[in-house]
Write an enzyme that holds these catalytic residues in place. Structure first.
Site, mmCIF file in Angstrom:
data_model
loop_
_atom_site.group_PDB
_atom_site.id
_atom_site.type_symbol
_atom_site.label_atom_id
_atom_site.label_comp_id
_atom_site.label_asym_id
_atom_site.label_seq_id
_atom_site.Cartn_x
_atom_site.Cartn_y
_atom_site.Cartn_z
ATOM 1 N N ASN A 1 0.841 -1.195 0.000
ATOM 2 C CA ASN A 1 0.000 0.000 0.000
ATOM 3 C C ASN A 1 0.881 1.252 0.000
ATOM 4 O OD1 ASN A 1 0.576 0.814 2.825
ATOM 5 N ND2 ASN A 1 -0.404 -1.155 3.261
ATOM 6 N N ASP B 1 -4.514 -5.726 4.662
ATOM 7 C CA ASP B 1 -5.637 -6.501 5.199
ATOM 8 C C ASP B 1 -5.747 -7.862 4.533
ATOM 9 O OD1 ASP B 1 -6.663 -4.672 7.116
ATOM 10 O OD2 ASP B 1 -7.276 -3.389 5.445
ATOM 11 N N PRO C 1 -3.478 -11.566 9.706
ATOM 12 C CA PRO C 1 -3.849 -11.470 11.123
ATOM 13 C C PRO C 1 -4.062 -10.015 11.504
ATOM 14 C CG PRO C 1 -1.500 -11.972 10.882
ATOM 15 C CD PRO C 1 -2.107 -12.050 9.509
HETATM 16 O O1 PMT Z 1 3.075 6.067 6.516
HETATM 17 P P1 PMT Z 1 2.557 7.423 6.031
HETATM 18 O O2 PMT Z 1 2.777 7.607 4.562
HETATM 19 O O3 PMT Z 1 3.081 8.550 6.869
HETATM 20 O O4 PMT Z 1 0.961 7.413 6.202
HETATM 21 C C1 PMT Z 1 0.401 7.423 7.469
HETATM 22 C C2 PMT Z 1 -0.787 6.448 7.577
HETATM 23 C C3 PMT Z 1 -1.932 6.953 6.709
HETATM 24 C C4 PMT Z 1 -0.378 5.036 7.122
HETATM 25 C C5 PMT Z 1 -1.176 6.434 9.109
HETATM 26 O O5 PMT Z 1 -1.525 7.728 9.509
HETATM 27 C C6 PMT Z 1 -2.342 5.471 9.354
HETATM 28 O O6 PMT Z 1 -3.507 5.815 9.230
HETATM 29 N N1 PMT Z 1 -2.006 4.192 9.725
HETATM 30 C C7 PMT Z 1 -2.970 3.109 9.911
HETATM 31 C C8 PMT Z 1 -3.385 2.536 8.574
HETATM 32 C C9 PMT Z 1 -4.399 1.406 8.716
HETATM 33 O O7 PMT Z 1 -4.042 0.283 8.495
HETATM 34 O O8 PMT Z 1 -5.605 1.794 9.154
HETATM 35 P P2 PMT Z 1 -6.853 0.764 9.365
HETATM 36 O O9 PMT Z 1 -7.993 1.659 9.653
HETATM 37 O O10 PMT Z 1 -6.949 -0.146 8.207
HETATM 38 O O11 PMT Z 1 -6.462 -0.100 10.618
HETATM 39 C C10 PMT Z 1 -6.817 0.263 11.946
HETATM 40 C C11 PMT Z 1 -5.696 -0.065 12.902
HETATM 41 O O12 PMT Z 1 -5.511 -1.499 12.940
HETATM 42 C C12 PMT Z 1 -4.353 0.533 12.523
HETATM 43 O O13 PMT Z 1 -3.707 0.987 13.687
HETATM 44 C C13 PMT Z 1 -3.608 -0.654 11.903
HETATM 45 O O14 PMT Z 1 -2.188 -0.533 12.127
HETATM 46 C C14 PMT Z 1 -4.176 -1.831 12.669
HETATM 47 N N2 PMT Z 1 -4.195 -3.081 11.873
HETATM 48 C C15 PMT Z 1 -4.763 -3.123 10.639
HETATM 49 C C16 PMT Z 1 -4.783 -4.294 9.929
HETATM 50 C C17 PMT Z 1 -4.234 -5.442 10.506
HETATM 51 N N3 PMT Z 1 -4.205 -6.592 9.853
HETATM 52 N N4 PMT Z 1 -3.699 -5.385 11.736
HETATM 53 C C18 PMT Z 1 -3.695 -4.224 12.437
HETATM 54 O O15 PMT Z 1 -3.219 -4.179 13.580
#
Ligand code: PMT
Length: 396
Positions: free
Chosen positions: A210, A279, A304
């Site tokens: 990503n 994901d 996971p």
């Molecule tokens: O890296 P940059 O270019 O500076 O960009 C920053 C960012 C946009 C990546 C950062 O600010 C951000 O939003 N990071 C989280 C991205 C994400 O995966 O968001 P999500 O809404 O899909 O996931 C929610 C949370 O679960 C996140 O903390 C993620 O790390 C965590 N997660 C997600 C998927 C997974 N399989 N395991 C997780 O623990």
């Protein structure tokens, strides 16, 4: 109120430049310190002027460059008296030896003796000189008296040899100055940060990933380090400069990241998941390179969920997640806060200009069970400090 912590703002820095090949980096160093809000006065030794001209540093610092002990009879007293902090970069073996033994025969060495504040040195020399026991003893003596040392790094030296002796890069010197000046309000925390993207392999050469650059997570790691925390940074593949002083763990896949997070959790008080964990991953990874003559249908399965897994652990640290949403879907972030049993979630709308992926700024809402704090567009460094401020408030 957001704490826009700019530790260099309005600080008067005295930069000593000595005669090493790394002196050319001092021009960039002055610029970066000024960008941070500091004013910089430069003192150059006679040897330094063989590597870089006073005029270059005068232009960079917008200040007179001082070179002569006798040009103004009291300069060795007035210059240090008006400084908050002294930086010597590059610091040669000669300067280190003189400083360690209290010798004062030029403007810089006399200023060092007259200065009552903190001093940071960035050594730079050939590895044979750096590893010489007398240089090491001199450094140990300075460190025991509270002098801060940054670097040197290992690598190719000006003489063509490899070894420890390269002056630290400018961002690391700036970070070390900020760290030396910052309040250590996180000295009792062990903060685990994840950053960057994960790569999910299709075959030996191809992967799904990503747009994460890692900038947000690295900013959190740097801020936590500056504020005195013990920091471990688990990073997906990025092109960013590795912050000096963190325990750095590179990973590639979501499964790797989960394994490393699990290993670090028992010794962490806070986990900040800024990583953009994929994901989905291919159900099977092909061992070789899939031939391109056919079309390719991928069977994707869920990776996971690292936060979910950690939130189920009995002894879990303070958990901070990010929510990367497309649009103002704050409700989704609140759902993630609850489902993943987080203590804090950082909402960012990654479609908003200046926010989200691969930019130096972000616009976030900090959400916890008690309140919701909307922040304006800030640099990622400022967002990082605001997140750490909120963590300390909630934990208090
Ligand atoms: O890296 P940059 O270019 O500076 O960009 C920053 C960012 C946009 C990546 C950062 O600010 C951000 O939003 N990071 C989280 C991205 C994400 O995966 O968001 P999500 O809404 O899909 O996931 C929610 C949370 O679960 C996140 O903390 C993620 O790390 C965590 N997660 C997600 C998927 C997974 N399989 N395991 C997780 O623990």
């Amino acid at each position: 109120m957001i704490n826009k912590r700019k530790v260099l703002k309005n600080k008067a820095l005295l930069l000593g430049v000595t005669g090493g090949v790394a002196a050319y980096k001092s021009v960039e160093l002055v610029r970066r310190l000024i960008d941070g809000g500091a004013s910089v006065s430069v003192i150059m030794t006679e040897a330094a002027q063989k590597f870089v001209t006073p005029l270059s540093l005068e232009i960079a610092s917008l200040n007179t460059v001082h070179t002569d002990l006798y040009s103004h009879p009291m300069a060795h007293i007035t210059l240090p008296a008006h400084a908050d902090f002294m930086v010597i970069a590059p610091a040669t073996a000669n300067l280190i030896g003189k400083f360690a033994h209290g010798l004062a025969d030029d403007l810089l060495s006399t200023c060092l003796l007259a200065f009552r504040g903190k001093v940071l040195i960035a050594p730079s020399m050939n590895w044979r000189m750096y590893t010489n026991p007398v240089v090491q003893e001199n450094l140990a003596s300075l460190l025991s008296r509270g002098v801060v040392q940054v670097g040197p790094e290992e690598g190719r030296l000006a003489c063509g040899e490899e070894g420890p002796g390269r002056m630290s890069e400018v961002p690391d010197i700036v970070a070390a100055v900020e760290s030396a000046l910052a309040k250590k309000d996180l000295a009792n925390e062990r903060i685990l940060v994840t950053a960057g993207p994960t790569r999910e392999y299709i075959d030996h050469v191809r992967f799904i990933s990503n747009r994460s650059s890692g900038k947000m997570g690295y900013a959190v790691a740097r801020a936590a380090l500056r504020r005195g925390a013990d920091v471990t940074l688990i990073s997906g593949s990025t092109s960013l400069h590795r912050p000096q002083g963190v325990n750095f763990i590179p990973v590639e896949t979501a499964e790797d990241m989960l394994r490393k997070v699990r290993e670090e959790i028992p010794s962490s008080t806070v986990l900040v998941m800024a990583a953009a964990v994929a994901d989905f991953m291919p159900g099977e990874k092909s061992p070789g390179k899939i031939a391109k003559k056919y079309g390719l249908l991928l069977n994707l399965v869920r990776t996971p969920d690292i936060l979910m897994e950690i939130s189920r652990e009995k002894r879990r640290p303070f958990l901070v997640g990010f929510a990367a949403e497309t649009g103002e879907k704050v409700g989704n972030a609140k759902k993630k806060l609850k489902e993943k049993k987080l203590d804090l979630i950082v909402f960012n709308d990654v479609t908003e200009p200046g926010a989200g992926f691969d930019v130096d700024t972000n616009k976030v809402i900090l959400i916890d069970s008690k309140e919701q704090k909307k922040l304006p567009l800030l640099s990622k460094d400022e967002v990082a400090d605001a997140i750490l401020d909120r963590i300390t408030e909630i934990k208090a």
